[in-house]
Design an enzyme around this catalytic site. Structure first.
Site, PDB file in Angstrom:
ATOM      1  N   THR A  10     -35.771  51.054 -27.950  1.00 47.60           N
ATOM      2  CA  THR A  10     -35.508  52.245 -27.123  1.00 47.60           C
ATOM      3  C   THR A  10     -34.268  52.083 -26.248  1.00 47.60           C
ATOM      4  OG1 THR A  10     -36.805  51.556 -25.175  1.00 47.60           O
ATOM      5  CG2 THR A  10     -38.012  52.596 -26.999  1.00 47.60           C
TER       6      THR A  10
ATOM      7  N   ASP B 137     -40.034  48.261 -29.002  1.00 46.15           N
ATOM      8  CA  ASP B 137     -39.299  47.310 -28.151  1.00 46.15           C
ATOM      9  C   ASP B 137     -38.581  48.086 -27.052  1.00 46.15           C
ATOM     10  OD1 ASP B 137     -37.846  44.333 -28.220  1.00 46.15           O
ATOM     11  OD2 ASP B 137     -36.528  45.928 -27.500  1.00 46.15           O
TER      12      ASP B 137
ATOM     13  N   TYR C 108     -33.910  49.623 -19.585  1.00 43.05           N
ATOM     14  CA  TYR C 108     -33.695  50.866 -20.332  1.00 43.05           C
ATOM     15  C   TYR C 108     -34.196  52.091 -19.572  1.00 43.05           C
ATOM     16  CZ  TYR C 108     -33.420  47.422 -24.150  1.00 43.05           C
ATOM     17  OH  TYR C 108     -33.123  46.330 -24.946  1.00 43.05           O
TER      18      TYR C 108
ATOM     19  N   HIS D 294     -34.835  39.205 -20.029  1.00 44.21           N
ATOM     20  CA  HIS D 294     -33.830  39.968 -20.749  1.00 44.21           C
ATOM     21  C   HIS D 294     -32.508  39.224 -20.933  1.00 44.21           C
ATOM     22  CE1 HIS D 294     -32.731  44.454 -21.571  1.00 44.21           C
ATOM     23  NE2 HIS D 294     -32.294  43.662 -22.512  1.00 44.21           N
TER      24      HIS D 294
END
Length: 309
Positions: free
Chosen positions: A21, A46, A51, A107
């Site tokens: 996404t 995912d 995001y 991340h």
């Protein structure tokens, strides 16, 4: 051979293709796109704190009617808002509307000032049952080495940028991860076609695609699958998503894989030079526009800004 599951180091399994996404943005459109991906057969979503669309992904998952155990959810700690890992995982679970995620990743190593304490916090997330597995993203071999030196739980996965043009760069990570039981997740696998077309990889991919009566995108996904990675991809086009799933049935020969490998390695320098030229041209254009604007305003420009004008 279809997109089967891959076994993680703790014996649990992960679907080998995921719908990402990262480029979808926010809003109802994102809910619709995730819903579409689920409807065509994606069962691994995912997403990430960064995001800012975990909530939309959660809505789509609930509207899908799938049981929680029938969908695999990955999200990531991105350090958004300066929040710590313990707070961030709670926020992500609330946004997604679930009690746990299947995989929780750091991340990027740049967002944690010190890797060992950050990994200890991730281990607590797993121990508390908030994530079935924990892992990392964009970690290099030195960073993985630091992590493993004090880890009680090994990372289940390392999600990295992976396509033929970065094969040489990422091979040490692949080899180190394989040695230590860490699954590689591959994001941006279609970059040679979508962002860097016209390079050396195009020719062997087209030749293979023609022989197999497949799309070039399918060949690149099959290549990433042949490398043993979990492929993370995306699209807003239903037919394209269906073709991505169909790519799991493609069987590349060892010669096919070697041809793409060789083109990727030889083309890495070509792509780097072309990228540099594009960036230089963009910088020059911005400089020229700024100069014209300043002259239009009658501003005095320091000679050090444009020494050759």
């Amino acid at each position: 051979m279809p997109w089967d599951t891959l076994k993680l180091s703790d014996g649990t399994e992960i679907p080998s293709i995921a719908y990402g996404t990262g480029s979808l943005g926010k809003g109802q459109g994102t809910v619709d796109k995730v819903d579409q991906a689920i409807s065509v057969g994606f069962n691994h979503i995912d997403t990430a704190q960064l995001y800012r669309n975990e909530e939309e992904a959660g809505v789509a998952l609930r509207e899908s009617g799938l049981k929680r155990e029938d969908v695999y959810i990955t999200t990531k700690y991105s350090g958004v808002g300066g929040l710590d890992i313990a707070t961030s995982i709670q926020n992500s679970l609330k946004n997604l509307g679930v009690k746990y995620v299947d995989l929780y990743l750091i991340h990027n190593p740049r967002i944690v000032p010190d890797i060992p304490p950050a990994w200890k916090a991730m281990e607590k997330v797993k121990a508390d049952g908030l994530a079935k597995n924990i892992g990392v993203s964009n970690f290099t071999v030195p960073q993985l080495t630091i992590l493993l030196a004090s880890a009680k739980v090994k990372p289940a996965a390392n999600q990295i940028r992976f396509h033929p043009y970065v094969l040489a760069e990422q091979t040490p990570v692949l080899e180190f991860s394989s040695k230590n039981g860490i699954i590689i997740e591959a994001y941006s696998p279609l970059t040679p076609l979508t962002r860097q077309p016209g390079g050396p990889v195009d020719a062997p991919v087209k030749k293979i695609a023609d022989r197999l009566k497949a799309a070039p995108e399918q060949v690149l996904l099959a290549w990433a699958k042949a490398k043993g990675t979990v492929v993370v991809t995306t699209s807003s086009n239903k037919q394209r998503l269906e073709s991505y799933l169909d790519a799991g049935d493609l069987e590349l020969t060892s010669d096919d894989i070697a041809a793409i490998d060789a083109a990727g390695i030889s083309g890495a320098r070509y792509v780097a030079v072309r990228t540099f030229i594009k960036r230089a041209a963009t910088a020059a254009l911005i400089g020229a526009v700024s100069l014209s604007f300043c002259k239009y305003l009658g501003a005095d420009l320091p000679s050090t800004m444009f020494p050759y004008l």
